[in-house]
Enzyme design. Structure first.
Site, PDB file in Angstrom:
ATOM      1  N   ARG A 145       0.873  -1.172   0.000  1.00 38.38           N
ATOM      2  CA  ARG A 145       0.000   0.000   0.000  1.00 38.38           C
ATOM      3  C   ARG A 145       0.911   1.224   0.000  1.00 38.38           C
ATOM      4  NH1 ARG A 145      -4.632   1.432   4.379  1.00 38.38           N
ATOM      5  NH2 ARG A 145      -2.930   2.206   5.617  1.00 38.38           N
TER       6      ARG A 145
ATOM      7  N   ASP B 275     -14.495  -0.372   7.375  1.00 30.46           N
ATOM      8  CA  ASP B 275     -14.288  -0.660   5.952  1.00 30.46           C
ATOM      9  C   ASP B 275     -15.293  -1.662   5.404  1.00 30.46           C
ATOM     10  OD1 ASP B 275     -12.103   0.945   5.435  1.00 30.46           O
ATOM     11  OD2 ASP B 275     -10.671  -0.550   6.131  1.00 30.46           O
TER      12      ASP B 275
ATOM     13  N   GLY C 156      -4.490   1.299  14.534  1.00 31.62           N
ATOM     14  CA  GLY C 156      -5.041   2.493  15.170  1.00 31.62           C
ATOM     15  C   GLY C 156      -5.303   2.299  16.653  1.00 31.62           C
TER      16      GLY C 156
HETATM   17  O1  IFM Z   1     -10.918   1.907  10.052  1.00 27.88           O
HETATM   18  C1  IFM Z   1     -10.408   0.841   9.324  1.00 27.88           C
HETATM   19  C2  IFM Z   1      -8.992   1.159   8.957  1.00 27.88           C
HETATM   20  O2  IFM Z   1      -8.929   2.341   8.200  1.00 27.88           O
HETATM   21  C3  IFM Z   1      -8.349   0.033   8.204  1.00 27.88           C
HETATM   22  N1  IFM Z   1      -8.441  -1.185   8.960  1.00 27.88           N
HETATM   23  C4  IFM Z   1      -9.786  -1.543   9.345  1.00 27.88           C
HETATM   24  C5  IFM Z   1     -10.471  -0.426  10.120  1.00 27.88           C
HETATM   25  C6  IFM Z   1     -11.895  -0.857  10.460  1.00 27.88           C
HETATM   26  O3  IFM Z   1     -12.575  -1.268   9.324  1.00 27.88           O
END
Ligand code: IFM
Length: 803
Positions: free
Chosen positions: A356, A495, A712
């Protein structure tokens, strides 16, 4: 079962059982020169891009091989082993190993057959090459004769896919030569006859080196097949078993760098050798190798420099609470994890191979939040960058290419962007993440002038930060669904929810509601009264819509499909209870107290498990609507009722905002890697970094975590802990203190740097409360509320808060 322990004094995680359930890795270097190394020395290196600058080969999803191997051979009895347990893999009854993952370095310590070795791997500060330094000591009582061999497996091509897949091409472009004390690998070496202005598809000769300092090279090998010998693996390469690398070079097929060196050691004698690896042309490479002549002193100084650098990056917040798990995560490992996501985005791990080629908008804007309290100036540079990736219609570019050129890039409205990035349309949430991120930066620093800074849009034109934020609001207003709530577009945070232009997302609606609150603060600061009036009425009307359309007795629903069906209603056969709308109803300030209590209790009772709360329940199986992509996953995994750990951070924050310290801390502990150190066989991932998700109860592997490091989760949990549990909530004029903690904490301490002032805060909890305020003393003066106005702060401040 546990495989290691935290050494908080040295900020290391020490693995004392090397047969970990998965490779447990560390990050070295910077985006200029990045390296990933596992506890068994598996991993890879790259210059600038994990996908296009790959230097060391690593075969994904396959036994953690190859790696940065250093072999030791006893030339008197031909026995051999490696400085990391693998690849030779000696019997653990005889081979004692400790892998120290530190901040910016990894050290493998091994004792075998009367030889002690310490191999330290790092990228020196500000440099674009890597060091493998090994000190060997004879701990036996007789003289020992050893051969030490370093092995680096170069890729045949800098592009990861070309190297792994396009073999009819990539096996015929690489060659090696030996010069002085290093192997030189050339890719496209045949282009060396081209003049500078001549052009072919592959323009340059790429040159890598693997060199040795500290001791002479006794033999070398530049050819992988010759090094391993036919049908041998890395556990018994011919070049090591025979004690001689044969001085072989490579022309075609697979190159490598292998260098052997003979060492004789009297009892108690030590010797340091340094292997050096990088992508540099000859003169520079030789200068690098030469600079390690004084091997031991140079290595020590460079490792000390890295430790000081990392220590400095963490010192803006250090805490001492009754929970060692909380302290080790907040003081060191969660913070380090936040820096890694901030630096690497989703570019390079043992799961992400770097293909990516850009930053996900929402991911990066959220990642920034994790380091604002530690390094606001580093954060603001990335905020500027992400604002420059906002399109002038207010939406964010779903993928911001590493080659991003603000003011000139194509957008999801252009076929070229869609083709290159694979993102066919805007997502509903991207630009809305800017609001909490910009607010956290301005509140941490007091730098309200940032609102007036002019920043380009991604495609054309420019605007102040304040106007960028207004544009983001406008984007949501321009993309409303049939009920007047924000449309779900190609995705919201999830997503796997394709709600389209006619479906609507309650999560985005709540983000939007929250964004309006933040923008009101900025509008007030700028005395933009007309806009404030607009924001008030817009927020009131959106709030009414959310209440009317999304509240379902004891929960907020997840939104509406394009066919107008409500997602997440109590009566639905699947996915009838969702996590994020509940926590975000609290975070956004929309839920009233009764709703917050009902919804959050519902989360606790319906979704929570001993490893964290699942994303929704029951998983999709027979009743997924068209846009419910989560059904593609096994039940209990990822977005299909997995414990999507990023959401756990929002849960911690939401409970803390309600003053529910017990719940907030429970949610923290369920998901904290360090709290599962002795359950490594269940969790499987490193106990010192977060994973993207943990398998939920619908899976037979409940508790097994996946997708290490680049998630995240690092930033949401950090925010949940710092703003939530610790209650450090800066605003434009000062710092609010509102801890939400377990009742049995008697007290805790925090040392925080706030706008250049040192705060030494003691929180006392004599009445064993979860939250609340009875007294605040700043430098001997009692203040009326739990708030520290900036203008009362001195350079050094002693603060006592009594709950
Ligand atoms: O929020 C997303 C993220 O941008 C990419 N990984 C999955 C998360 C939840 O769908």
């Amino acid at each position: 079962m546990k495989y290691g322990y935290f050494d908080d004094v040295n900020r290391e995680y020490v693995i004392d059982r090397p047969d970990t359930p998965t490779p447990w890795v560390n990050y070295l270097g910077s985006p200029e020169y990045g390296a990933i190394i596992s506890n068994n020395a598996g991993g890879y290196s790259f210059a600038k891009s994990g996908a296009n600058g790959r230097i060391l080969r690593y075969v994904f999803n396959n036994f953690d091989q190859p790696g940065r191997y250093i072999y030791l051979r006893d030339d008197d009895n031909q026995d051999f082993w490696s400085a990391s347990w693998q690849p030779v893999g000696k019997d653990l009854k005889d081979y004692i190993s400790k892998c120290h993952h530190g901040l910016g370095y990894t050290k493998m310590v091994a004792d075998y057959a009367g030889i002690h070795s310490e191999a330290t791997y790092y990228v020196p500060k500000g440099k674009s090459y890597e060091v493998w330094a090994i000190e060997v000591t004879n701990t036996s009582d007789k003289e020992r004769h050893l051969t030490l061999t370093g092995y680096a497996e170069f890729t045949n091509h800098s592009n990861y896919e070309q190297d792994q897949v396009n073999l009819q091409y990539s096996l015929f472009i690489s060659r090696t030569a030996f010069q002085e004390n290093r192997i030189v690998q050339q890719i496209h070496g045949n282009l060396n006859a081209l003049e500078e202005d001549e052009q072919v598809d592959e323009k340059n000769v790429t040159e890598r080196f693997f060199g040795l300092a500290g001791n002479p090279v006794s033999s070398f090998c530049g050819d992988k097949k010759a090094f391993l010998g036919r049908y041998n693996g890395y556990d018994k390469p011919l070049g090591v078993t025979s004690g001689d690398l044969g001085d072989t070079n490579n022309y075609n097929e697979n190159p490598c760098g292998a260098l052997a060196s003979k060492v004789t050691l009297a009892p108690n004698e030590s010797k340091t050798l340094v292997f050096l690896l990088g992508e540099k042309y000859s003169n520079e490479a030789q200068a690098i190798v030469d600079s390690y002549k004084d091997a031991k002193t140079t290595v020590q100084a460079e490792v000390d420099e890295l430790r000081a650098e990392w220590g400095g990056r963490l010192e803006s917040l250090q805490v001492k609470t009754p929970s060692p798990v909380f302290d080790t995560m907040i003081n060191t490992w969660n913070a380090y994890n936040c820096y890694m996501t901030f630096i690497w985005s989703r570019a390079a791990s043992l799961i992400y191979c770097g293909l990516r080629n850009g930053y996900g908008y929402r991911d990066t804007v959220q990642d920034i939040q994790g380091i604002i309290h530690l390094a606001p100036e580093m954060a603001v540079d990335k905020i500027r960058f992400m604002l420059s990736a906002q399109v002038d219609n207010g939406g964010g570019l779903p993928l911001v290419k590493f080659t991003h050129n603000p003011g000139h890039v194509d957008t999801p409205d252009d076929a070229s962007y869609v083709q290159e990035t694979g993102h066919p349309a805007y997502r509903a949430d991207d630009a809305l993440w800017l609001f909490p991120t910009v607010y956290k930066y301005i509140a941490e620093t007091g730098n309200t002038a940032f609102l007036d800074e002019v920043i380009p849009y991604a495609n054309k034109g420019e605007a102040t930060v304040y106007d960028h934020l207004k544009a983001a609001i406008q984007f949501s207003m321009d993309n409303l669904g049939p009920h007047g709530m924000p449309a779900g577009l190609h995705a919201d945070w999830n997503d796997c929810l394709r709600l389209g232009a006619q479906g609507e997302s309650s999560f985005v609606a709540l983000q939007y509601y929250y964004a309006l609150s933040i923008l009101k603060i900025f509008a007030k600061q700028k005395a933009d009264t007309e806009y404030m009036t607009f924001l008030d009425s817009e927020q009131e009307s959106m709030g009414e819509k959310i209440q009317e359309l999304c509240w379902d007795d004891d929960r907020f629903v997840r939104g509406y499909t394009e066919a107008g069906e409500r997602i997440g209603e109590a009566c639905a056969p699947e996915a009838n209870m969702w996590l994020n709308p509940q926590s975000w109803a609290v975070i956004s300030g929309l839920a009233d107290d009764r709703q917050a209590e009902l919804a959050m209790d519902n989360v606790f009772n319906r979704l929570n498990t001993s490893y964290g709360a699942i994303l929704m329940d029951p998983p999709y199986h027979k009743h997924a609507f068209d846009g419910a992509l989560a059904v593609i996953y096994n039940q209990g995994n990822k977005e299909n009722a997995g414990i999507f750990s990023q959401s756990q951070g929002w849960l911690i924050l939401a409970e803390a905002l309600r003053g529910k310290g017990e719940r907030a801390f429970t949610y923290f502990m369920e998901n904290a890697p360090a709290a599962q150190n002795d359950q490594a066989d269940i969790r499987q991932l490193e106990p010192y970094c977060y994973g993207q998700f943990t398998e939920g109860p619908a899976s037979p592997n409940h508790g097994h975590s996946h997708v290490h490091w680049l998630t995240g989760t690092a930033s949401t949990v950090m925010v949940g802990c710092v703003e939530g549990i610790l209650g450090l909530r800066p605003d434009l004029d000062g710092l609010k203190l509102a801890p939400a903690i377990p009742k049995d904490w008697d007290s805790f301490k925090m040392d925080k740097n706030f706008r250049g002032k040192e705060l030494h805060i003691t929180v006392e909890n004599p009445n064993h409360k979860e939250s609340g305020f009875s007294k605040l003393i700043l430098n001997g003066q009692e203040l009326p509320e739990a708030y520290l106005p900036e203008d009362l702060l001195l350079d050094q401040n002693e603060i006592t808060l009594v709950l």
